[in-house]
Design a protein around this motif. Sequence first.
Motif, short mmCIF file in Angstrom:
data_model
loop_
_atom_site.label_atom_id
_atom_site.label_comp_id
_atom_site.label_asym_id
_atom_site.label_seq_id
_atom_site.Cartn_x
_atom_site.Cartn_y
_atom_site.Cartn_z
N ASP A 277 0.87 -1.17 0.00
CA ASP A 277 0.00 0.00 0.00
C ASP A 277 0.91 1.22 0.00
O ASP A 277 1.56 1.52 1.00
N LYS A 278 0.97 1.94 -1.12
CA LYS A 278 1.98 2.97 -1.31
C LYS A 278 1.36 4.37 -1.37
O LYS A 278 0.18 4.53 -1.72
N ALA A 279 2.17 5.37 -1.09
CA ALA A 279 1.71 6.75 -1.19
C ALA A 279 1.62 7.19 -2.64
O ALA A 279 0.74 7.96 -3.03
N GLY A 280 2.55 6.74 -3.47
CA GLY A 280 2.58 7.10 -4.88
C GLY A 280 2.61 5.88 -5.77
O GLY A 280 2.77 4.74 -5.30
N LEU A 281 2.44 6.11 -7.08
CA LEU A 281 2.43 5.02 -8.07
C LEU A 281 1.45 3.92 -7.65
O LEU A 281 1.76 2.73 -7.72
N ARG A 282 0.28 4.33 -7.21
CA ARG A 282 -0.68 3.38 -6.66
C ARG A 282 -1.19 2.39 -7.70
O ARG A 282 -1.63 1.29 -7.35
N GLY A 283 -1.17 2.78 -8.97
CA GLY A 283 -1.64 1.88 -10.01
C GLY A 283 -0.66 0.82 -10.41
O GLY A 283 -0.95 -0.02 -11.26
N SER A 284 0.53 0.83 -9.78
CA SER A 284 1.56 -0.17 -10.08
C SER A 284 1.66 -1.16 -8.92
O SER A 284 2.07 -0.78 -7.82
N PRO A 285 1.29 -2.43 -9.12
CA PRO A 285 1.36 -3.41 -8.02
C PRO A 285 2.79 -3.82 -7.74
O PRO A 285 3.54 -4.19 -8.64
N MET A 286 3.19 -3.77 -6.47
CA MET A 286 4.53 -4.16 -6.05
C MET A 286 4.44 -5.03 -4.81
O MET A 286 3.51 -4.90 -4.01
N ALA A 287 5.40 -5.93 -4.65
CA ALA A 287 5.39 -6.84 -3.50
C ALA A 287 6.77 -7.46 -3.33
O ALA A 287 7.65 -7.31 -4.19
#
Length: 385
Positions: free
Chosen positions: A199-209
């Motif tokens: 759950d990120k502050a920016g680049l929310r449309g990019s899934p990361m894990a």
Amino acid sequence: MNFDLPEDTREMCAAVEHFAARELTPLTEFDPDTFRHRWSLAGKQGLVGASVPGAYGGSGLDAVTAAATMEALGHGSRDTGFAFSVAAHLFAAVMPIVEFGTEEQKRIWLPALSSGEQIAAHCITEPEAGSDALHLRTRATSDGGRYLLNGSKCFTTNAPVADVFVVQAATEPGGGYFGLTTFLVRAGTPGLTVGQRYDKAGLRGSPMADVYFDDVPVGADDILAAEGSGASVFSASMKWERTCLFAIYLGAMKRVLESTVAHVKEREQFGTPIGGFQAVSHRVVDMLARHEAARLMLYKAAQGLDRGSEDTIAPALAKIAVSEAAVQLGLDAVQLRGALGVLDGEAEALLRDAVPSRIFSGTNEIQKNNVARALGLGARTAARR
């Protein structure tokens, strides 16, 4: 020098902008099925395989044209995170297969990765090895004709939706530049697991894990290039990423700059549009100058990439210039909107999306180190008598 893009490139960019504005609007919540659908649409537009040769299903664009396409994507879509995922897939994960893969590897992976059917993720960053990429703790140990991967990666773009992982691992711990090897690991391989999406502050449309490897078996034919060449693969991918990926930010900056100019023309205070105040107009001019300067540096780096230049300075400077300009332009756009700037909107979204750009692809401090090293600064010299 010719600063104008060819007419066919401009027409293609206009089509990309129209597609992105229509189909890639920001989503309030992440949904993997929706992400896959949008990815498929981007694939049909030729975006996810833009710089892949046509023989393998890509669009066959050179670096300058690919950068122009990414700039158009960033300008057309307000979902910078999704655009970032597309670029990270293409430049950090797919282009290494294009440049270092065997013919069999190219035939197996590139068509589906170029069409939008499959998604790639590049696994490099670790909890204890971010900037210090030559000292990875993820290990690949030989095991009778195959390798076993053990370790973990973090901040992996596209990990929650990836079909293949391009993984950097140490085959010779402590071996420095020649101690790393790049592996192609298919999603679903036993021992490979993906953590919860960030759950990120920016680049929310990019899934990361995070990605975890527990005795993950990979064959010798899954090595990209050769054992010990991982650092070379990584360096080549970063040239593409530090140049072409950051073109997305050029497009996003241009979009926000345009809306900011429109705002200061319309917003009135003390009976006059605020764009007539020198403090406001000069700030807008500074925004434009930063954007134009960063754009020129990026396209110079892209041109060098097309020429096969070994120059490491231009991509590093382009990355620094674009990321710093994006952050400052975001701050200026928020300031010029006043209280409206801190409400949900494209100005605050640009700022949130821009802050990470100074960190990923090698922090700006690391880029300055790279440039200084290329200039011969800090190198040991023989003491004068």
